[in-house]
Design a protein around this motif. Structure first.
Motif, short mmCIF file in Angstrom:
data_model
loop_
_atom_site.label_atom_id
_atom_site.label_comp_id
_atom_site.label_asym_id
_atom_site.label_seq_id
_atom_site.Cartn_x
_atom_site.Cartn_y
_atom_site.Cartn_z
N ASN A 1 -36.40 -50.12 -13.77
CA ASN A 1 -35.08 -49.78 -14.34
C ASN A 1 -34.96 -50.29 -15.77
O ASN A 1 -34.53 -49.56 -16.66
N VAL A 2 -35.36 -51.54 -15.99
CA VAL A 2 -35.29 -52.13 -17.34
C VAL A 2 -36.21 -51.33 -18.27
O VAL A 2 -35.81 -50.93 -19.36
N GLU B 1 -37.46 -48.22 -18.03
CA GLU B 1 -37.02 -46.84 -18.32
C GLU B 1 -35.81 -46.82 -19.23
O GLU B 1 -35.72 -45.98 -20.12
N THR B 2 -34.88 -47.74 -19.02
CA THR B 2 -33.67 -47.80 -19.85
C THR B 2 -34.04 -48.09 -21.30
O THR B 2 -33.57 -47.42 -22.22
N GLU B 3 -34.91 -49.09 -21.50
CA GLU B 3 -35.33 -49.48 -22.85
C GLU B 3 -36.07 -48.35 -23.55
O GLU B 3 -35.78 -48.02 -24.69
N ALA C 1 -36.13 -45.14 -22.84
CA ALA C 1 -35.27 -43.96 -23.03
C ALA C 1 -34.36 -44.16 -24.24
O ALA C 1 -34.17 -43.23 -25.03
N ALA C 2 -33.84 -45.37 -24.41
CA ALA C 2 -32.95 -45.66 -25.55
C ALA C 2 -33.70 -45.48 -26.86
O ALA C 2 -33.19 -44.85 -27.79
#
Length: 107
Positions: A83-84, A86-88, A90-91
């Protein structure tokens, strides 16, 4: 038109570089996960590399229980790290994406 293409290519290269840099940085982001009773603790990076595992002596008496604990706790840690990660990524990727007409549906 050609100038636009060149600008887009350099923007994409820049975005790629930022993604690579973010991946490097995620090697230093540590995620701690523990079993509900704290008898097993694991630390992994946001790139899902296991850094440490700490096992309570009590769990060493029971192989099956230890295996269950490892599976549950590692899976939870990997899920959090993913999760961390993919979030990073993607941002960074979104920020670096050039505005290509018709591509705004991905935002």
């Amino acid at each position: 038109m050609f100038g636009d293409m060149m600008g887009m290519m350099s923007k994409l290269k820049e975005a790629q570089k930022k993604v690579e840099e973010t991946k490097e940085r995620l090697n230093t982001v540590l995620i701690d996960e523990a079993s509900s009773d704290n008898k097993l603790q694991v630390t992994i990076t946001a790139n899902r590399t296991i850094k440490s595992i700490s096992i309570d002596d009590e769990l060493l008496q029971d192989k099956e229980m230890l295996e269950d604990y490892l599976i549950l706790t590692l899976n939870k840690a990997i899920e959090n790290a993913t999760n961390v990660n993919e979030t990073e990524i993607a941002a960074v990727a979104k920020e670096g994406m050039p505005n290509i007409p018709g591509m705004d549906m991905f935002k």
